[in-house]
Write a protein that holds these residues in place. Structure first.
Motif: not given
Length: 95
Positions: A28-44
């Motif tokens: 869940x922590x990794x999922x939230x972090x990934x969403x934050x990265x993508x909201x900033x416009x980055x790929x994961x």
């Protein structure tokens, strides 16, 4: 031309690492972090590194990777499932 290039946003590829024995909360922590990265416009890039005897369980690692990507919701797969040595990875981005 040069000015336009200087002001263009560089898209970064951020990395998230999972493991075969990852717990639900860590996922869940990794999922939230990934969403934050993508909201900033980055790929994961989501990767699982298999060590030692874990290398025999590529099928389990692939299942964890695919379930993680599905759980992110509203993403597109830029680079499908790939295996290089003991590293399995996928690159995803926001739709």
């Amino acid at each position: 031309m040069r000015k336009a290039k200087a002001h263009a946003k560089q898209v970064e590829v951020k990395g998230i690492r999972l493991s075969l024995r990852i717990g639900e909360h860590d996922l869940q922590v990794r999922r939230d972090q990934s969403k934050r990265f993508m909201d900033d416009g980055n790929r994961v890039r989501v990767e699982i590194i298999l060590k030692g005897r874990e290398r025999q369980h590529v099928d389990l690692a692939r299942k964890i990777l695919e379930e993680f990507v599905v759980s992110l919701q509203d993403v597109r797969v830029d680079q499908p499932f790939a295996k290089q040595g003991g590293v399995l990875s996928m690159v995803v981005a926001k739709k």
